[in-house]
Write a protein that holds these residues in place. Structure first.
Motif, PDB file in Angstrom:
ATOM      1  N   ARG A 289       0.827  -1.209   0.000  1.00 23.75           N
ATOM      2  CA  ARG A 289       0.000   0.000   0.000  1.00 23.75           C
ATOM      3  C   ARG A 289       0.863   1.262   0.000  1.00 23.75           C
ATOM      4  O   ARG A 289       0.578   2.232  -0.701  1.00 23.75           O
ATOM      5  N   GLU A 290       1.927   1.248   0.773  1.00 22.68           N
ATOM      6  CA  GLU A 290       2.766   2.436   0.948  1.00 22.68           C
ATOM      7  C   GLU A 290       3.951   2.477  -0.015  1.00 22.68           C
ATOM      8  O   GLU A 290       4.712   3.446  -0.001  1.00 22.68           O
ATOM      9  N   ARG A 291       4.114   1.439  -0.840  1.00 22.36           N
ATOM     10  CA  ARG A 291       5.335   1.269  -1.646  1.00 22.36           C
ATOM     11  C   ARG A 291       6.573   1.407  -0.765  1.00 22.36           C
ATOM     12  O   ARG A 291       7.557   2.047  -1.129  1.00 22.36           O
ATOM     13  N   ARG A 292       6.502   0.797   0.388  1.00 27.53           N
ATOM     14  CA  ARG A 292       7.604   0.855   1.347  1.00 27.53           C
ATOM     15  C   ARG A 292       8.619  -0.233   0.999  1.00 27.53           C
ATOM     16  O   ARG A 292       8.305  -1.425   1.020  1.00 27.53           O
ATOM     17  N   LEU A 293       9.828   0.181   0.655  1.00 29.44           N
ATOM     18  CA  LEU A 293      10.833  -0.783   0.219  1.00 29.44           C
ATOM     19  C   LEU A 293      11.286  -1.655   1.389  1.00 29.44           C
ATOM     20  O   LEU A 293      11.550  -1.153   2.485  1.00 29.44           O
ATOM     21  N   PRO A 294      11.430  -2.962   1.156  1.00 30.43           N
ATOM     22  CA  PRO A 294      11.671  -3.910   2.253  1.00 30.43           C
ATOM     23  C   PRO A 294      13.154  -4.091   2.586  1.00 30.43           C
ATOM     24  O   PRO A 294      13.692  -5.211   2.533  1.00 30.43           O
ATOM     25  N   PHE A 295      13.830  -3.019   2.960  1.00 28.87           N
ATOM     26  CA  PHE A 295      15.261  -3.117   3.241  1.00 28.87           C
ATOM     27  C   PHE A 295      15.553  -4.121   4.353  1.00 28.87           C
ATOM     28  O   PHE A 295      16.436  -4.970   4.223  1.00 28.87           O
ATOM     29  N   ALA A 296      14.848  -4.022   5.456  1.00 27.54           N
ATOM     30  CA  ALA A 296      15.111  -4.918   6.581  1.00 27.54           C
ATOM     31  C   ALA A 296      14.772  -6.359   6.233  1.00 27.54           C
ATOM     32  O   ALA A 296      15.499  -7.294   6.610  1.00 27.54           O
ATOM     33  N   GLU A 297      13.675  -6.547   5.504  1.00 22.67           N
ATOM     34  CA  GLU A 297      13.270  -7.907   5.132  1.00 22.67           C
ATOM     35  C   GLU A 297      14.259  -8.523   4.137  1.00 22.67           C
ATOM     36  O   GLU A 297      14.540  -9.725   4.197  1.00 22.67           O
ATOM     37  N   VAL A 298      14.785  -7.718   3.220  1.00 23.54           N
ATOM     38  CA  VAL A 298      15.798  -8.229   2.301  1.00 23.54           C
ATOM     39  C   VAL A 298      17.049  -8.639   3.067  1.00 23.54           C
ATOM     40  O   VAL A 298      17.693  -9.653   2.743  1.00 23.54           O
ATOM     41  N   ASP A 299      17.407  -7.875   4.107  1.00 27.17           N
ATOM     42  CA  ASP A 299      18.527  -8.281   4.951  1.00 27.17           C
ATOM     43  C   ASP A 299      18.272  -9.656   5.561  1.00 27.17           C
ATOM     44  O   ASP A 299      19.149 -10.536   5.554  1.00 27.17           O
ATOM     45  N   LEU A 300      17.085  -9.858   6.108  1.00 28.23           N
ATOM     46  CA  LEU A 300      16.751 -11.169   6.682  1.00 28.23           C
ATOM     47  C   LEU A 300      16.838 -12.273   5.627  1.00 28.23           C
ATOM     48  O   LEU A 300      17.322 -13.379   5.898  1.00 28.23           O
ATOM     49  N   PHE A 301      16.372 -11.957   4.426  1.00 26.58           N
ATOM     50  CA  PHE A 301      16.358 -12.904   3.314  1.00 26.58           C
ATOM     51  C   PHE A 301      17.780 -13.357   2.983  1.00 26.58           C
ATOM     52  O   PHE A 301      18.081 -14.561   2.927  1.00 26.58           O
ATOM     53  N   SER A 302      18.687 -12.404   2.773  1.00 23.73           N
ATOM     54  CA  SER A 302      20.045 -12.782   2.386  1.00 23.73           C
ATOM     55  C   SER A 302      20.846 -13.335   3.562  1.00 23.73           C
ATOM     56  O   SER A 302      21.660 -14.250   3.390  1.00 23.73           O
ATOM     57  N   GLU A 303      20.601 -12.800   4.767  1.00 26.12           N
ATOM     58  CA  GLU A 303      21.296 -13.325   5.940  1.00 26.12           C
ATOM     59  C   GLU A 303      20.917 -14.775   6.219  1.00 26.12           C
ATOM     60  O   GLU A 303      21.693 -15.533   6.812  1.00 26.12           O
ATOM     61  N   SER A 304      19.736 -15.190   5.793  1.00 20.30           N
ATOM     62  CA  SER A 304      19.285 -16.569   6.012  1.00 20.30           C
ATOM     63  C   SER A 304      20.124 -17.587   5.252  1.00 20.30           C
ATOM     64  O   SER A 304      20.105 -18.776   5.577  1.00 20.30           O
ATOM     65  N   GLY A 305      20.841 -17.130   4.227  1.00 19.11           N
ATOM     66  CA  GLY A 305      21.639 -18.033   3.402  1.00 19.11           C
ATOM     67  C   GLY A 305      20.953 -18.500   2.144  1.00 19.11           C
ATOM     68  O   GLY A 305      21.573 -19.174   1.312  1.00 19.11           O
ATOM     69  N   LEU A 306      19.678 -18.136   1.947  1.00 16.71           N
ATOM     70  CA  LEU A 306      18.943 -18.639   0.789  1.00 16.71           C
ATOM     71  C   LEU A 306      19.486 -18.107  -0.539  1.00 16.71           C
ATOM     72  O   LEU A 306      19.320 -18.749  -1.576  1.00 16.71           O
ATOM     73  N   TRP A 307      20.136 -16.954  -0.530  1.00 12.36           N
ATOM     74  CA  TRP A 307      20.619 -16.396  -1.788  1.00 12.36           C
ATOM     75  C   TRP A 307      21.769 -17.213  -2.378  1.00 12.36           C
ATOM     76  O   TRP A 307      22.083 -17.068  -3.556  1.00 12.36           O
ATOM     77  N   GLY A 308      22.389 -18.072  -1.586  1.00 17.03           N
ATOM     78  CA  GLY A 308      23.537 -18.825  -2.090  1.00 17.03           C
ATOM     79  C   GLY A 308      23.305 -20.316  -2.245  1.00 17.03           C
ATOM     80  O   GLY A 308      24.258 -21.073  -2.439  1.00 17.03           O
ATOM     81  N   ILE A 309      22.045 -20.760  -2.214  1.00 20.28           N
ATOM     82  CA  ILE A 309      21.798 -22.209  -2.135  1.00 20.28           C
ATOM     83  C   ILE A 309      22.114 -22.976  -3.409  1.00 20.28           C
ATOM     84  O   ILE A 309      22.275 -24.198  -3.371  1.00 20.28           O
ATOM     85  N   THR A 310      22.222 -22.311  -4.562  1.00 21.41           N
ATOM     86  CA  THR A 310      22.549 -23.044  -5.790  1.00 21.41           C
ATOM     87  C   THR A 310      24.046 -23.027  -6.099  1.00 21.41           C
ATOM     88  O   THR A 310      24.472 -23.621  -7.088  1.00 21.41           O
ATOM     89  N   ILE A 311      24.835 -22.347  -5.290  1.00 20.88           N
ATOM     90  CA  ILE A 311      26.279 -22.382  -5.487  1.00 20.88           C
ATOM     91  C   ILE A 311      26.760 -23.824  -5.281  1.00 20.88           C
ATOM     92  O   ILE A 311      26.397 -24.474  -4.302  1.00 20.88           O
ATOM     93  N   PRO A 312      27.557 -24.329  -6.215  1.00 22.13           N
ATOM     94  CA  PRO A 312      27.976 -25.740  -6.125  1.00 22.13           C
ATOM     95  C   PRO A 312      28.709 -26.052  -4.821  1.00 22.13           C
ATOM     96  O   PRO A 312      29.367 -25.201  -4.229  1.00 22.13           O
ATOM     97  N   LYS A 313      28.595 -27.306  -4.399  1.00 21.42           N
ATOM     98  CA  LYS A 313      29.200 -27.730  -3.145  1.00 21.42           C
ATOM     99  C   LYS A 313      30.714 -27.525  -3.144  1.00 21.42           C
ATOM    100  O   LYS A 313      31.303 -27.200  -2.114  1.00 21.42           O
ATOM    101  N   GLU A 314      31.350 -27.709  -4.309  1.00 25.03           N
ATOM    102  CA  GLU A 314      32.805 -27.578  -4.344  1.00 25.03           C
ATOM    103  C   GLU A 314      33.277 -26.150  -4.096  1.00 25.03           C
ATOM    104  O   GLU A 314      34.467 -25.903  -3.863  1.00 25.03           O
ATOM    105  N   TYR A 315      32.355 -25.199  -4.141  1.00 28.86           N
ATOM    106  CA  TYR A 315      32.699 -23.806  -3.841  1.00 28.86           C
ATOM    107  C   TYR A 315      32.093 -23.341  -2.526  1.00 28.86           C
ATOM    108  O   TYR A 315      32.066 -22.146  -2.231  1.00 28.86           O
ATOM    109  N   GLY A 316      31.571 -24.271  -1.740  1.00 30.23           N
ATOM    110  CA  GLY A 316      31.085 -23.955  -0.412  1.00 30.23           C
ATOM    111  C   GLY A 316      29.583 -23.836  -0.272  1.00 30.23           C
ATOM    112  O   GLY A 316      29.084 -23.606   0.834  1.00 30.23           O
ATOM    113  N   GLY A 317      28.837 -23.970  -1.371  1.00 31.76           N
ATOM    114  CA  GLY A 317      27.390 -23.838  -1.311  1.00 31.76           C
ATOM    115  C   GLY A 317      26.681 -25.159  -1.086  1.00 31.76           C
ATOM    116  O   GLY A 317      27.314 -26.206  -0.919  1.00 31.76           O
ATOM    117  N   ALA A 318      25.358 -25.106  -1.086  1.00 31.00           N
ATOM    118  CA  ALA A 318      24.558 -26.313  -0.876  1.00 31.00           C
ATOM    119  C   ALA A 318      24.304 -27.063  -2.171  1.00 31.00           C
ATOM    120  O   ALA A 318      23.981 -28.250  -2.148  1.00 31.00           O
TER     121      ALA A 318
END
Length: 421
Positions: free
Chosen positions: A60-89
């Motif tokens: 409704r407010e077009r309020r950008l989700p800065f804090a929520e994006v931090d939670l998203f990336s801090e969770s580790g989900l942004w790196g889940i397709t990185i191959p295991k040989e490079y440290g990912g899942a």
């Protein structure tokens, strides 16, 4: 931590005077490293209610989700397709689709912010040198977010790029103007699609705070309002030679990059449908009144409402089944890349995209019919489901999915080379 608590933790800087859409690069925060598919799915399940908690207010407010994006990336989900040989899942495409569908049921705008990062991770995997893989994969696993400066507003079609990369001494510079730049405003690194001096497609990875790189929050679409998918202005942005990826390897030849990206889009649409159906069931059970002719005491006893919910659930489950099937085919294709297996993957994803598009639009529209007039009140902001579905499903026209699928099965024609199928 709730989204409200997270918002108190970080407040973005005020826009620069005279440029109301400009915001600086975000601070960096360390990320958890997810180890396997099961953990990725579990983390997505925990984040979904946090994403949903203030989704209607953000929209409704077009309020950008800065804090929520931090939670998203801090969770580790942004790196889940990185191959295991490079440290990912190194999670499967089936898991990736489940993660995106789960999160999008909570807030599809917030979820879409990460979408392009996964395409770039795959471009790095297929075209990067060992040094580039170690640097960029390591950056993502450490918490840096990859953005997007791919598409351009003008041009004959989506592949007509005017952004140029040219050598300048011991480095390169890139200049141009991008739009639909989902994720760039929240990014630490901005991958830029450009043409090199030989006319080949490359991806140049710039620091978000690089001189000459400006991200403007001028996204005005009626749906997916908080993705900040606006403009990126590039004025001779310096790019080290080590940050240029020969992306033409995957974009000018048959590859699985396109259907992998499309799979995530289909998953987001499935999530929108799931979220809309969940909202509909809640409204019917707890707020709607039965129609006078039904003779029922509650809206949930109305036989036509019952049948309509059954229809939506069947269509959602069919779409989710095709989404999982497409993910399995993509996993098989990635393990054995040939023109034939890439064709199978593109067609499987196209079939899923058709059904996820249809059920997202149907569910977000049916919500109002089943819940009644009170569902249209502004306090509920339930039209966001339809606005998100209508906006997001325009990424790649389903009418051409039908054509590609028909050509494949009827005439044995392989799907087009480009990445939008």
């Amino acid at each position: 931590m709730t989204p409200t608590q997270a918002t108190a933790r970080q407040t973005p800087a005020d826009p620069a005077p005279g440029n109301p859409g400009w915001l600086p690069a975000p601070p960096e925060r360390p990320a958890h490293v997810i180890r396997d598919d099961a953990e990725a799915i579990a983390v997505a399940g925990r984040l979904k209610p946090l994403f949903a908690a203030e989704a209607k207010e953000r929209d409704r407010e077009r309020r950008l989700p800065f804090a929520e994006v931090d939670l998203f990336s801090e969770s580790g989900l942004w790196g889940i397709t990185i191959p295991k040989e490079y440290g990912g899942a190194g999670v499967s495409q089936v898991t990736l689709a489940k993660v995106f569908a789960t999160l999008a049921a909570g807030d599809p705008s917030l979820t879409q912010i990460a979408q392009n990062s996964f395409e770039i991770i795959d471009v790095i995997r297929q075209t990067g040198s060992e040094a580039q893989k170690h640097e960029l994969f390591g950056a993502v696993l450490a918490g840096k977010r990859l953005g997007n400066a791919f598409s351009e507003f003008g041009g004959k079609n989506v592949e007509a790029f005017e952004t140029k990369l040219v050598r300048k001494g011991d480095h390169f510079v890139v200049s141009g103007r991008k739009f639909y730049a989902t994720g760039a405003l929240f990014a630490h690194l901005v991958p830029i699609v450009a043409l090199d001096e030989a006319g080949h497609v490359v991806v140049a990875v710039a620091d978000r705070g690089a001189a000459g790189l400006e991200v403007v929050n001028d996204w005005s679409a009626f749906g997916q309002r908080t993705t900040a998918s606006g403009t990126v202005i590039l004025d001779e942005v310096a790019i080290p030679e080590a940050r240029v990826l020969p992306a033409h390897i995957v974009y000018e030849n048959q590859s699985a990059v396109g259907p992998q990206s499309q799979l995530i889009h289909a998953a987001i649409d499935a999530g929108i449908a799931r979220g809309a159906i969940e909202a509909t069931i809640d409204l019917v059970r707890n707020h709607a009144r039965p129609w006078i002719d039904s003779g029922s005491d509650t809206a949930s006893d109305d036989p036509y409402t019952i049948a309509a919910i059954g229809d939506l659930k069947i269509r959602l489950h069919a779409a989710e089944a095709l989404l999982e099937r497409a993910g399995r085919q993509l996993d098989e294709t990635i393990a054995d890349v040939t023109e034939e297996t890439i064709g199978r993957a593109k067609i499987a994803v196209a079939e899923a995209k058709v059904l996820t598009t249809e059920v997202a639009l149907a569910a977000s529209n049916k919500l109002f019919e089943l819940a009644g007039t009170r569902s249209t009140l502004g306090t509920h902001n339930l039209d966001r489901f339809w606005r998100d579905a209508r906006t997001h499903t325009l990424h790649d026209p389903v009418r051409w999915k039908f054509h590609a699928v028909g050509q494949y099965y009827l005439n044995g024609v392989q799907p087009p080379l480009h990445s939008w199928i």
